[in-house]
Design a protein around this motif. Sequence first.
Motif, PDB file in Angstrom:
ATOM      1  N   TRP A  22       0.804  -1.222   0.000  1.00  0.00           N
ATOM      2  CA  TRP A  22       0.000   0.000   0.000  1.00  0.00           C
ATOM      3  C   TRP A  22       0.836   1.271   0.000  1.00  0.00           C
ATOM      4  CZ3 TRP A  22       0.168   3.523   4.046  1.00  0.00           C
ATOM      5  CH2 TRP A  22       0.830   3.089   5.190  1.00  0.00           C
ATOM      6  N   GLU A  23       2.001   1.229   0.694  1.00  0.00           N
ATOM      7  CA  GLU A  23       2.803   2.442   0.770  1.00  0.00           C
ATOM      8  C   GLU A  23       3.410   2.796  -0.568  1.00  0.00           C
ATOM      9  OE1 GLU A  23       5.569   3.262   4.266  1.00  0.00           O
ATOM     10  OE2 GLU A  23       5.543   1.128   3.882  1.00  0.00           O
ATOM     11  N   VAL A  24       3.777   1.750  -1.298  1.00  0.00           N
ATOM     12  CA  VAL A  24       4.484   1.958  -2.552  1.00  0.00           C
ATOM     13  C   VAL A  24       3.607   2.717  -3.547  1.00  0.00           C
ATOM     14  CG1 VAL A  24       5.688   0.767  -4.408  1.00  0.00           C
ATOM     15  CG2 VAL A  24       5.803  -0.125  -2.105  1.00  0.00           C
TER      16      VAL A  24
ATOM     17  N   ASN B 181       1.468   5.070  -3.065  1.00  0.00           N
ATOM     18  CA  ASN B 181       1.538   6.503  -2.833  1.00  0.00           C
ATOM     19  C   ASN B 181       2.757   7.137  -3.474  1.00  0.00           C
ATOM     20  OD1 ASN B 181      -0.224   8.218  -1.647  1.00  0.00           O
ATOM     21  ND2 ASN B 181       0.136   7.470   0.427  1.00  0.00           N
ATOM     22  N   VAL B 182       3.873   6.408  -3.427  1.00  0.00           N
ATOM     23  CA  VAL B 182       5.120   7.002  -3.901  1.00  0.00           C
ATOM     24  C   VAL B 182       5.071   7.285  -5.401  1.00  0.00           C
ATOM     25  CG1 VAL B 182       7.603   6.887  -3.719  1.00  0.00           C
ATOM     26  CG2 VAL B 182       6.222   5.579  -2.160  1.00  0.00           C
ATOM     27  N   PHE B 183       4.366   6.438  -6.155  1.00  0.00           N
ATOM     28  CA  PHE B 183       4.256   6.677  -7.594  1.00  0.00           C
ATOM     29  C   PHE B 183       3.677   8.069  -7.871  1.00  0.00           C
ATOM     30  CE2 PHE B 183       4.719   2.106  -8.108  1.00  0.00           C
ATOM     31  CZ  PHE B 183       5.396   2.021  -9.309  1.00  0.00           C
TER      32      PHE B 183
ATOM     33  N   ILE C  40       3.594  10.728  -5.794  1.00  0.00           N
ATOM     34  CA  ILE C  40       4.522  11.764  -5.340  1.00  0.00           C
ATOM     35  C   ILE C  40       5.657  11.914  -6.352  1.00  0.00           C
ATOM     36  CG2 ILE C  40       6.108  12.454  -3.508  1.00  0.00           C
ATOM     37  CD1 ILE C  40       3.311  12.510  -2.613  1.00  0.00           C
ATOM     38  N   PHE C  41       6.096  10.786  -6.856  1.00  0.00           N
ATOM     39  CA  PHE C  41       7.189  10.801  -7.816  1.00  0.00           C
ATOM     40  C   PHE C  41       6.791  11.614  -9.050  1.00  0.00           C
ATOM     41  CE2 PHE C  41       9.928   9.444 -11.116  1.00  0.00           C
ATOM     42  CZ  PHE C  41      11.121   9.195 -10.486  1.00  0.00           C
TER      43      PHE C  41
ATOM     44  N   TYR D 106       4.508  13.893  -9.268  1.00  0.00           N
ATOM     45  CA  TYR D 106       4.300  15.299  -8.931  1.00  0.00           C
ATOM     46  C   TYR D 106       5.630  16.052  -8.775  1.00  0.00           C
ATOM     47  CZ  TYR D 106       4.045  18.847  -5.305  1.00  0.00           C
ATOM     48  OH  TYR D 106       4.257  19.972  -4.562  1.00  0.00           O
TER      49      TYR D 106
ATOM     50  N   ILE E 123      -5.672  15.768  -0.943  1.00  0.00           N
ATOM     51  CA  ILE E 123      -4.770  15.452   0.170  1.00  0.00           C
ATOM     52  C   ILE E 123      -5.558  14.859   1.327  1.00  0.00           C
ATOM     53  CG2 ILE E 123      -3.178  16.381   1.893  1.00  0.00           C
ATOM     54  CD1 ILE E 123      -2.480  18.601  -0.023  1.00  0.00           C
TER      55      ILE E 123
ATOM     56  N   LEU F  28      -6.690  11.319   0.474  1.00  0.00           N
ATOM     57  CA  LEU F  28      -5.556  10.392   0.520  1.00  0.00           C
ATOM     58  C   LEU F  28      -5.147  10.139   1.968  1.00  0.00           C
ATOM     59  CD1 LEU F  28      -3.209  11.656  -2.346  1.00  0.00           C
ATOM     60  CD2 LEU F  28      -4.272   9.418  -2.209  1.00  0.00           C
ATOM     61  N   ALA F  29      -5.188  11.192   2.771  1.00  0.00           N
ATOM     62  CA  ALA F  29      -4.795  11.075   4.174  1.00  0.00           C
ATOM     63  C   ALA F  29      -5.725  10.126   4.910  1.00  0.00           C
ATOM     64  CB  ALA F  29      -4.803  12.450   4.840  1.00  0.00           C
TER      65      ALA F  29
ATOM     66  N   GLY G 126      -5.156   6.466   3.603  1.00  0.00           N
ATOM     67  CA  GLY G 126      -3.913   5.835   4.020  1.00  0.00           C
ATOM     68  C   GLY G 126      -3.916   5.507   5.504  1.00  0.00           C
TER      69      GLY G 126
END
Lengths: 343, 447
Positions: free
Chosen positions: A56-58, A60-62, A64-65, A67, A93, A96-97, A100
Amino acid sequence: MNYELIGITVLWVFLFGYIIVASIDFGAGFFSFYSVALGHGNLVHNIIQRYLSPVWEVTNVFLIFFYIGLIGFFPDAAYYYGTALLVPGSLVIVLLAVRGVYYAFNTYGSSKENNKVYMALYGATGILIPAALSTVLAISEGGVITVRHGKVEVSWSHFFANPYTWSVILLALVSVLYISAMFLSYYAKMSGDQGAFEILRRYALVWSGPTIAAALLAFFEINRQNPEHFRGMLEYAWMFAASFLCFLIAVYLVWSRRHLGWCFMMVMLQFAFAWFGYGRSHLPYVLYKQINIYENFTNDTMAIALITAFGLGLIVLIPSLVLLMRLFLFDAKYVRGSSAKKG
Amino acid sequence: MTSLDPVLLSRFLTGLTLFVHIIFASLGVGIPVMIALAEWRGIRANDPHYTLLARRWARGFVITVAVGVVTGTSIGLQLSLLWPSFMRVAGQAIALPLFMETFAFFVEAIFLGIYLYTWDRFRSKLVHLSLLIPVAIGSSASALFITTVNAFMNAPQGFTLADGVLTDIRPLEAMFNKATPTKVAHVLVSAYTFCAGVLGGIAAYSMLRGQKHVYFKKALKLTMVSTFVFAVATAMVGDFSGKYLAKYQPEKLAAGEWHFDTRPYATLVFGGVLGKDNEVRYGLKIPYALSILAGNSPRTEVVGLNDFPEDERPPLSIHYYFDAMVALGGLLVLIPLLYMLRGWVPGGKAYPRWLLIGIMALGPLAFVAIEAGWMFTEVGRQPWILRGYMKTAEGATTSGHVGLLVVLFVILYFVVCLSCIRVLSKLFRNQDAMEEIKALEMKGDRP
């Protein structure tokens, strides 16, 4: 290829990655809640949980990457989009918050049953976030962000009255459910969970029709919204035809309950063709008539630095992702395991 | 509404998001290191208690990571949403560290997922421990990269400004600016101190509630020794930071110390209030100490605030943040030291109550110290957003909706933090350490 094209291609590839993994995640949240609420019990939920917990964390990073990369390669994007999207961006935001945090609280926090409230939050946000994010695509077609007296302004009334906006939102919603159901069918089949597979297969078939209908609708709405873009898309018509072909194969495979791995491959190709065809014809604009990849590109030194960092980063990233997939997605023992064991 | 309103509200909202994020980010940086230490001790000493300790910490850690990811996403996006003009400029110069930060975060996220789900999957425990290395490196590296961005805002370099346009950009020079070494080091070690202190406090809390098992004593020993080492390192780096400020950002040090006239043999003021004409009253004055802080010699000339134009001076209130940070830093060294020296206190108990209470306070103390330190460094560079180049007011959004968003985010953070505390306390109450130890020992009895 020049730096500008490399830059936008990198970003587009990552956004595509996000669309796939996030769709699986968003749709899974929705199905998970839906199946528990409907009383299918934990049949589907367990499968979903086993897949989602380690990744699940990964996801999110896509996002952010993408952006951060957008700001890096096209700093003016921060100025235009940043000013215009203050309110909707902040709402995303918050969604998403909520999503997550309550996912983690439910998965790692409560040791016993699933918390219905947390799951409802997870399911609802899974539908709202793609809808909210997709509006950026509608904005990027131009006409919504205007600059008057040196101030960036957004015409929300124009935005919401526009059928194109709604066709994009609709497409986002149904494709999330379609991609997710397709992947989860594959995953359930792999784990040998026949009950879950049958339910998920039905979801996949149910959502395939609306997906292609929404795609067609969005396709024709672009013509009304931005004829120049539409003409560009016609130039790459073969990509959209290929996308449709992949769609047919995927649906056929899931219908016949065979080769689910290939089936999901076809789903990815279906979206890849459509996504890159759409993106290619959108060029050179990142925001129609305002941000041009050639005119609003960062300075050359930074571009080289970013591309170098990206290359080095991939050397670490790709093996890590492969390891993650080998350990959890494609490890027969883990996939068949009764439940995801946490420390 | 005046045109200044969005600026003030944007500052408040950014400050609020960072205030929340800093707590969870610090936990994210320090706890993997502590977990690795515990797991390593467990393997080296073949002591299952330490392994259990690592496991229990890891369980709680995921919850805090979730909130850290969420608030980190918030601040990342808010940078563009609230400060679009700034990001347009900054994007030209410091996109590189931002970009690399996401890579570090990627690696951390991937390996944390793997670490949490593979406790029993590898035959060798060392393989499992090694999974934590990328997690710890990833979290510390993302702290490093993001701190270089902040350092750049304090000490911009690596570009040439011509007619409002940045040219001749040197990304590495911008990243490794003059403020970077002290800032990164201070951020990292203070986060390690904070985490060691928090985890020590948990052990002390259990002991205060009457737990006598050796497990808690081991936890206390590991965390207290770590806290001491990290806190001493933090203080040392803090001293370097002071010297950095004296040399490159003297107005921040001068405002923080209420030092108005440039002169050698400068006095350090602790506490106090400012009277009319900026004379200091009630403060504790230590002669020469400021000069020694600035340059290791009482003869060092310290630049005073009067040398700066009035509209470029930071607010004088940062004096209190500085004092709070330094005073708490002292306590963070003192309390673990008392723990280590407790054996020499004549007639005392092994774990006196007052000491355990003091150890429980370490986490909150470090938390306040970190927040105060960030307030000092951030408010201390006002009115600049890019020191010497761009004023804060020029970087903010022009939107009139920021007020609404402040309300929205206050509610969000409040609810998220509250439920985080609830979930964490429930998690540890539901899975009692003693029962897990019993289960462990029963397993150990039978070969």
